[in-house]
Design a protein around this motif. Sequence first.
Motif, PDB file in Angstrom:
ATOM      1  N   ALA A  46       0.811  -1.217   0.000  1.00 54.53           N
ATOM      2  CA  ALA A  46       0.000   0.000   0.000  1.00 54.53           C
ATOM      3  C   ALA A  46       0.846   1.270   0.000  1.00 54.53           C
ATOM      4  CB  ALA A  46      -0.933  -0.004   1.219  1.00 54.53           C
ATOM      5  N   ASP A  47       2.160   1.125   0.028  1.00 56.07           N
ATOM      6  CA  ASP A  47       3.065   2.282   0.109  1.00 56.07           C
ATOM      7  C   ASP A  47       2.868   3.206  -1.092  1.00 56.07           C
ATOM      8  OD1 ASP A  47       5.570   3.868  -0.272  1.00 56.07           O
ATOM      9  OD2 ASP A  47       6.252   2.725   1.452  1.00 56.07           O
ATOM     10  N   GLY A  93      -4.897  15.034  -2.009  1.00 51.36           N
ATOM     11  CA  GLY A  93      -5.613  14.995  -0.744  1.00 51.36           C
ATOM     12  C   GLY A  93      -5.352  13.771   0.103  1.00 51.36           C
ATOM     13  N   ALA A  94      -4.626  12.775  -0.449  1.00 52.53           N
ATOM     14  CA  ALA A  94      -4.352  11.546   0.297  1.00 52.53           C
ATOM     15  C   ALA A  94      -3.084  11.713   1.123  1.00 52.53           C
ATOM     16  CB  ALA A  94      -4.191  10.372  -0.660  1.00 52.53           C
ATOM     17  N   ALA A  95      -3.026  10.995   2.232  1.00 50.90           N
ATOM     18  CA  ALA A  95      -1.857  11.045   3.108  1.00 50.90           C
ATOM     19  C   ALA A  95      -0.742  10.170   2.546  1.00 50.90           C
ATOM     20  CB  ALA A  95      -2.237  10.569   4.505  1.00 50.90           C
ATOM     21  N   GLU A  96       0.493  10.531   2.888  1.00 50.37           N
ATOM     22  CA  GLU A  96       1.629   9.698   2.524  1.00 50.37           C
ATOM     23  C   GLU A  96       1.612   8.417   3.352  1.00 50.37           C
ATOM     24  OE1 GLU A  96       5.394  12.326   0.855  1.00 50.37           O
ATOM     25  OE2 GLU A  96       5.469  11.433   2.852  1.00 50.37           O
ATOM     26  N   GLU A  97       1.788   7.288   2.674  1.00 49.91           N
ATOM     27  CA  GLU A  97       1.863   5.996   3.347  1.00 49.91           C
ATOM     28  C   GLU A  97       3.268   5.446   3.103  1.00 49.91           C
ATOM     29  OE1 GLU A  97      -0.442   4.814   5.258  1.00 49.91           O
ATOM     30  OE2 GLU A  97      -2.002   6.283   4.771  1.00 49.91           O
ATOM     31  N   SER A  98       4.172   5.781   3.999  1.00 50.13           N
ATOM     32  CA  SER A  98       5.562   5.374   3.870  1.00 50.13           C
ATOM     33  C   SER A  98       5.807   4.127   4.722  1.00 50.13           C
ATOM     34  CB  SER A  98       6.496   6.502   4.330  1.00 50.13           C
ATOM     35  OG  SER A  98       7.799   6.024   4.572  1.00 50.13           O
ATOM     36  N   THR A  99       6.216   3.053   4.089  1.00 46.02           N
ATOM     37  CA  THR A  99       6.402   1.774   4.786  1.00 46.02           C
ATOM     38  C   THR A  99       7.276   1.919   6.019  1.00 46.02           C
ATOM     39  OG1 THR A  99       6.112   0.421   2.807  1.00 46.02           O
ATOM     40  CG2 THR A  99       7.441  -0.518   4.575  1.00 46.02           C
TER      41      THR A  99
END
Length: 729
Positions: A691-692, A713-719
Amino acid sequence: MNFSQLPTTNPSEIDLSDPQYYLSRELTWLEFNARVLHEAMDDRTPLLERLKFMSIFSSNLDEFFMVRIAAISQQIEAKVSRLTPDGRTPNEQLAATSQRVQQLITQQHQHFETVLRPAAIERGIYLLDYFDLNQEQCSYLQTYFEEQIFPVLTPLAVDPGHPFPYISNLSLNLAVVIKHPDTGEELFARVKVPKVLPRFISLPKELQVVDIVRPTENSLKQNKKDKKEKKDRRQIWTGIPLEQLIAHNLESLFPGMNIQGCFTFRVTRNADISVAEDEADDLLQAIEDGLQQRRKGGSTVRIEVDSAMPEQIRRMLQEELEVNLQDIYEVDGMLGLGDLMYFLSLPAPELKDPPWNAIVPAQLRRLKATEDSGNFFNLIAQKDFLVHHPYQSFTDTVERFINCAANDSKVLAIKMTLYRTTGDSHILKALIKAAENGKQVSVLIELKARFDEQNNINLARMLEQAGIHVVYGLVGLKTHTKVVLVVRREDEKIRRYVHIGTGNYNAKTSKLYTDVGLFSCRPELGADLTDLFNYLTGYSQQRSYRKLLVSPVNTRELFDRLIQQEIEHVQSGKTGRIVAKMNALIDTKMIASLYRASQAGVSIDLIIRGMCCLRPGVPGVSENIRVISIIGRFLEHSRIYYFNNGGEANVFIGSADWMTRNLDRRVEVITPIEDPDIAKDLQEILGIMLADNRQAWDMQSDGSYIQRRPEAGAAEESTQRILMEMAAG
């Protein structure tokens, strides 16, 4: 090739050995290094971390030339005509890699000179050129040169009485053109920039500059504001490269001569060691002899030259070092950017990633360090548990486990494999302590671990002197596995405790590499490791294991069976699903197995940090395969394998990538994860990576990669950020 435009073909009619379905190993590695370079160019990365990635890119490229390009060059010299899986001859491989390397180093140096150096100056790190200095600074450096540098230098003339000097591997050199004042004859000399001296010469605090700001996109727009602010700008470091200080003091080396020009160049040589193990009576001595050959250096595989170097000097270097024109790489800027790692040591925390302190796992926090070591073993006896580095502490888990074993009166024996570690390791001290306490200690040290050979030779001798049984590995096989076996007597019975991991037993790299490890006392795992160590240290020909996948014995066969199992589930109307995380996917047989699974309808996600020779998204072949690569502050090193198995998941961790060498020519261990809670934890880790949208790159069918970005508008999803937050609780 645009596979998306090809007509769909009946899978049964497709020849999966066709070279069009495979990518070049060398080119896919270069694309990995391009992703490393991108981290140096990404303005979301802190400034000093960008310099770090610039350094890593250069060091990676050095090793690539010393090993991979050297191997291709040897094939060409031997007139090898065998095609690679992607259908290239050695000459075609070399031409393609040379072209891509030139593109990358041009991109690297342009970005460093036009973006990173000015950005560093704006933040108070003044890596200057000599012509930037004022008179007071020049005077200081003149004295510094005479006192600290001049006595170390050795100019070497080249003429009929002085043959062309040997140029050592990875050395930075000055090619100096001199004219004799009386005869007018032009002469050539070489001055080596000594590695014993610091690459960057810093000025004392009182001479740090505040009046030099190189133009950048931002500073050009707000020049007036910059003039006002630069008086107050923090001065972190000011200095110049060592080679420039030498170049501007050449009159001291060649008094009475006229200096016509000075140009930097750098040489890379073949650094692979060839050892005929089956003919060596003493493997340790054979490796040492090989190291002496490496230090002398093999054939030249690359020359990097200053773009201003005249053609006649280039031709002389080409002839004397016996390279082809395509082996010369022109650099517009400072050579040897691997040395930029120096700047990460500067006291500027605001320009670095926030520090990360590894967490002690919850189950171990409840054990006080002063408690009896048996409590650690009791904890493992109650339930398997997983550790995940660098998010969880290596010191408080793996090192503590071995230290407890060394001091526990009930422990009878410790057996361990070491691939890469350090001389000051707490693990080595614990093993020596265990031997002193009368325990049976056996350690397999892999002498053939590339570029760690000398360190491992020294460690082997140290351990032998302490009375530890040291084994150097098997003829023809590298022992790459990461395992510890502890044998303990409990209530008149023997119980075996194990640690099986994906990473080296190295406290330093445990802070930089992501790895997972399993602690367990399951009888089958203990029995399997006992058999494995008998195989490694004796004459056992063990051909079967209860639970473990062991290369080169059964790993390939069992992974093939697991892939086939998913195909059969699809054929029976169930879901087929594979998620595999590894460092590299090279083996063509494994790739073909994945292609067949995709053709059958199995959904496959691959998380591969580096080389991937599989082409995802090819109609009729791999449209059900997706490949991502994750690049971040930590090096993704763990290997995790998930097979859905009709809802009863099979999950594995271990030391082996899907490369031919790992499956057929190395000793590797992959362990099943039988604890359902740990299996779920590993699945969660894989899900986070898939999902990163910050560190992940999507591989395209042509072998290129596109970095994911959060949607508007989406947040960062950093593994790695998410896993740090999860570990911190």
